[in-house]
Design an enzyme around this catalytic site. Structure first.
Site, mmCIF file in Angstrom:
data_model
loop_
_atom_site.group_PDB
_atom_site.id
_atom_site.type_symbol
_atom_site.label_atom_id
_atom_site.label_comp_id
_atom_site.label_asym_id
_atom_site.label_seq_id
_atom_site.Cartn_x
_atom_site.Cartn_y
_atom_site.Cartn_z
ATOM 1 N N ASN A 128 42.432 111.535 -66.169
ATOM 2 C CA ASN A 128 41.576 111.795 -64.963
ATOM 3 C C ASN A 128 40.764 111.096 -65.471
ATOM 4 O O ASN A 128 39.176 111.012 -65.244
ATOM 5 C CB ASN A 128 40.745 112.867 -66.435
ATOM 6 C CG ASN A 128 39.959 113.719 -65.415
ATOM 7 O OD1 ASN A 128 39.911 113.736 -64.269
ATOM 8 N ND2 ASN A 128 38.578 113.889 -65.821
ATOM 9 N N ARG A 129 41.394 109.458 -65.090
ATOM 10 C CA ARG A 129 40.256 108.852 -64.986
ATOM 11 C C ARG A 129 41.472 107.610 -63.941
ATOM 12 O O ARG A 129 41.192 106.635 -63.520
ATOM 13 C CB ARG A 129 40.459 107.217 -66.023
ATOM 14 C CG ARG A 129 39.276 108.073 -67.595
ATOM 15 C CD ARG A 129 38.181 108.645 -66.989
ATOM 16 N NE ARG A 129 37.723 108.967 -68.430
ATOM 17 C CZ ARG A 129 37.374 109.834 -68.703
ATOM 18 N NH1 ARG A 129 38.108 111.181 -67.777
ATOM 19 N NH2 ARG A 129 36.971 110.412 -69.980
ATOM 20 N N TYR A 154 27.706 113.601 -69.235
ATOM 21 C CA TYR A 154 27.507 111.645 -69.297
ATOM 22 C C TYR A 154 28.612 110.891 -68.282
ATOM 23 O O TYR A 154 29.437 111.596 -68.134
ATOM 24 C CB TYR A 154 28.421 110.608 -70.156
ATOM 25 C CG TYR A 154 29.515 111.998 -71.404
ATOM 26 C CD1 TYR A 154 30.813 110.983 -70.901
ATOM 27 C CD2 TYR A 154 29.598 113.001 -71.870
ATOM 28 C CE1 TYR A 154 32.039 111.881 -71.358
ATOM 29 C CE2 TYR A 154 30.939 113.390 -72.262
ATOM 30 C CZ TYR A 154 32.001 112.660 -72.174
ATOM 31 O OH TYR A 154 32.896 113.874 -72.451
ATOM 32 N N HIS A 175 45.119 116.516 -70.466
ATOM 33 C CA HIS A 175 45.191 115.675 -71.521
ATOM 34 C C HIS A 175 45.894 116.714 -72.413
ATOM 35 O O HIS A 175 45.455 117.404 -72.855
ATOM 36 C CB HIS A 175 43.621 115.538 -71.744
ATOM 37 C CG HIS A 175 42.579 115.201 -71.237
ATOM 38 N ND1 HIS A 175 41.257 115.049 -70.651
ATOM 39 C CD2 HIS A 175 42.466 113.716 -70.412
ATOM 40 C CE1 HIS A 175 40.808 114.044 -70.007
ATOM 41 N NE2 HIS A 175 41.856 113.558 -69.804
ATOM 42 N N GLY A 176 46.659 115.472 -72.797
ATOM 43 C CA GLY A 176 48.048 115.822 -73.794
ATOM 44 C C GLY A 176 48.091 116.458 -74.954
ATOM 45 O O GLY A 176 48.136 117.798 -75.474
ATOM 46 N N ASP A 177 46.835 116.639 -75.489
ATOM 47 C CA ASP A 177 45.847 117.298 -76.816
ATOM 48 C C ASP A 177 44.769 117.884 -76.245
ATOM 49 O O ASP A 177 44.064 118.199 -77.097
ATOM 50 C CB ASP A 177 45.228 115.775 -77.970
ATOM 51 C CG ASP A 177 44.284 115.316 -76.635
ATOM 52 O OD1 ASP A 177 44.108 115.595 -75.514
ATOM 53 O OD2 ASP A 177 43.152 114.422 -77.264
ATOM 54 N N GLU A 178 45.216 118.645 -75.074
ATOM 55 C CA GLU A 178 43.717 119.756 -74.610
ATOM 56 C C GLU A 178 44.546 121.527 -74.286
ATOM 57 O O GLU A 178 44.997 120.843 -72.862
ATOM 58 C CB GLU A 178 43.081 119.210 -73.941
ATOM 59 C CG GLU A 178 42.175 118.734 -74.058
ATOM 60 C CD GLU A 178 41.057 117.759 -73.542
ATOM 61 O OE1 GLU A 178 40.491 118.944 -72.278
ATOM 62 O OE2 GLU A 178 40.017 117.041 -74.118
ATOM 63 N N GLU A 206 35.309 123.719 -69.739
ATOM 64 C CA GLU A 206 35.942 123.251 -71.415
ATOM 65 C C GLU A 206 35.614 124.014 -71.612
ATOM 66 O O GLU A 206 35.003 124.937 -71.721
ATOM 67 C CB GLU A 206 34.805 122.423 -71.675
ATOM 68 C CG GLU A 206 34.634 120.702 -71.076
ATOM 69 C CD GLU A 206 35.679 119.565 -71.447
ATOM 70 O OE1 GLU A 206 36.820 120.419 -71.837
ATOM 71 O OE2 GLU A 206 35.440 118.846 -70.625
ATOM 72 N N HIS A 208 39.735 121.724 -69.631
ATOM 73 C CA HIS A 208 39.838 120.789 -71.234
ATOM 74 C C HIS A 208 40.074 122.116 -72.146
ATOM 75 O O HIS A 208 39.320 123.162 -72.319
ATOM 76 C CB HIS A 208 39.059 119.672 -70.704
ATOM 77 C CG HIS A 208 39.705 119.283 -69.338
ATOM 78 N ND1 HIS A 208 39.923 117.922 -69.233
ATOM 79 C CD2 HIS A 208 39.574 119.476 -67.754
ATOM 80 C CE1 HIS A 208 40.555 117.578 -67.892
ATOM 81 N NE2 HIS A 208 40.230 118.265 -67.343
#
Length: 469
Positions: free
Chosen positions: A189-190, A289, A128-131, A311, A229
């Site tokens: 990731n989807r 989730y 994810h670009g913002d991670e 994470e 992540h």
């Protein structure tokens, strides 16, 4: 009488967790409400929305981006590492992003680029670009291994016994844009095939970064893997989704193995295991989730690769001056996770198999080969290394069968994990590598559940981890 020999080596290796800094309580996750998506989404049509994003994903402010390597600086760091540590590394690309930025990989081994009877592990950062923390930590990890090879026993163990592959950034375009998705605003990731999301089987709509990962996995079998992540502090393991799409603990056939594997990371971390939200600092993804189309479950089902979603920082994009602390908090976790794979020797004409298993469990190992009589035995994995050898007798006038090649991992509703990997030749050596969790080959019964080998298309479980994963 003609005898077909199959030799199996079962090796169990436990790594003591290194001394850790004084623990502190984790600050908790930075999750966004699960119903904050772009576009119109409701409970009836969410499965048909292949790529969902939170509406409040604003670009990261420039002051937070300051101090992180740009994509060009990261590429320079990767190539410089390759020059400085050329004896133990190889640099290669698995493809390009939407904006044609190469997806560089660092392979670290005492024999980089060579085929060996050793397990392979891969780290993937910045999905994810913002991670972006993962991309920084992975460069630090590579340099630490190079600097400490033949000096530190853990660094030496890893380099001599594991082929480690590091992809610092899977989403360089998203990093530049300071957002979660790639340049096409797709959540990577989807985007992977998923048994509960058939629309993800559309190859034409698959993103180039996703195709790069899938192509990468076709050319090499990875025993285990981890994707880094940000936004929480926990080690996440399969399954990520459920068949009824409810939020509940949905265990995969190797649940105990994954729990152990996640605990290796969590307990080696500065404070992950002390989480108040996640007992022991680990979680089943569907219990947290459910998501669908995720990379983690796809690795497990389709490629037999045991992947964790890690994470590693409760802030998605912490200030750069926090990176040295995050490195110290995660360093031993990353090292111990990789070091849980061990070297097993086998000739090039022999088969080489690695698979994670939980220690202290009873298993039935069944060895089969077309044209030969199968044999089986029971084993109890303890603390000591052990070897297991088989001699198979040929059957009379065996039917002609084409030997399968490759490795498939699928799971059916009866919780049977099925793998197949056979080689042509007069002899086949089956190697079982076990490291605190790891090991196994050909046909293994997990706790009296038969793990046969057949080829069957079945998509993985995981599809739309809301904000964090």
């Amino acid at each position: 009488m003609e005898i077909f020999s199959i030799s199996s080596l079962l090796l169990l290796f436990f790594l003591p967790f290194s001394s850790l800094p004084s623990p502190a309580i984790a600050r908790g996750g930075e999750r966004i409400s699960s119903n904050l998506f772009s576009g119109s989404v409701n409970s009836n049509n969410w499965l048909f929305k292949r790529h969902l994003f939170e509406a409040n994903h604003s670009p990261v402010r420039g002051d937070f981006a300051h101090g992180y390597m740009t994509n060009s600086e990261l590429e320079k760091a990767v190539k410089e590492f390759g020059r400085r540590c050329s004896k133990i590394s190889r640099i290669y690309s698995i493809g390009e992003s939407v904006k044609r930025i190469p997806l560089w990989v660092i392979e670290i081994s005492d024999k980089p680029g060579q085929e060996e009877a050793e397990p392979s592990f891969k780290f993937i950062g910045n999905m994810h670009g913002d991670e972006p923390v993962g991309r920084e930590l992975l460069i630090l990890l590579a340099n630490w291994l190079c600097d400490n090879y033949m000096k530190d026993p853990l660094a030496t163990l890893i380099i001599k016994n594991v082929h480690l592959h590091i992809l610092p950034t899977l989403n360089p375009d998203g990093f530049t844009l300071r957002r979660r998705g790639n340049a096409n605003n797709f959540d990577l990731n989807r985007d992977f095939p998923d048994r509960f999301s058939p629309m993800n089987d559309d190859v034409d709509s698959r993103q180039p970064e996703t195709k790069a990962i899938m192509g990468w996995m076709k050319g090499r079998h990875f025993t285990a893997s981890a994707s880094l992540h940000g936004g929480a502090l926990v080690a996440n393991y399969p399954w990520d989704g459920t068949d009824d799409r409810r939020k509940w603990y949905y265990a995969c056939p190797d649940d105990k193995t994954f729990q152990y594997m996640a605990s290796v990371y969590s307990r080696s971390h500065h404070n992950m295991s002390l989480s108040k939200e996640f007992p022991g600092g680990i979680t089943n993804g569907a219990s947290w989730y459910p998501i669908y189309g995720g990379m983690q479950d796809w690795n497990y089902i389709h490629k037999g690769c045991f992947e964790l979603t890690l994470e590693v920082s409760d802030n998605k994009w912490p200030k750069a001056n926090e990176l040295p602390i995050l490195w110290e908090y995660n360093r031993m976790s990353m090292l111990n996770l990789v070091a849980s794979l061990v070297k097993v020797k086998a000739g090039r004409v022999f088969g080489n198999y690695h698979r994670l298993l939980a220690p202290g469990e009873s298993y039935e190992v069944t060895v089969t080969m077309p044209g030969y009589k199968s044999k089986a035995t029971h084993i109890l994995l303890g603390d000591e290394a052990a070897s297991l050898d088989f001699i198979l007798d040929p059957v009379k006038d065996p039917p002609k069968q084409k030997l399968p090649h490759g490795c498939d991992c699928i799971n059916d509703n009866n919780s049977k994990l099925e793998l197949v990997e056979l080689l042509n030749g007069n002899h086949l050596k089956i190697t079982l590598a076990v490291v605190g969790i790891l090991g196994f080959t050909c046909l293994v019964l997990r706790r009296k559940m038969i793990f046969k080998f057949r080829r069957q298309k079945q998509a993985m479980v995981g599809n739309k981890r809301q904000n964090v994963v």
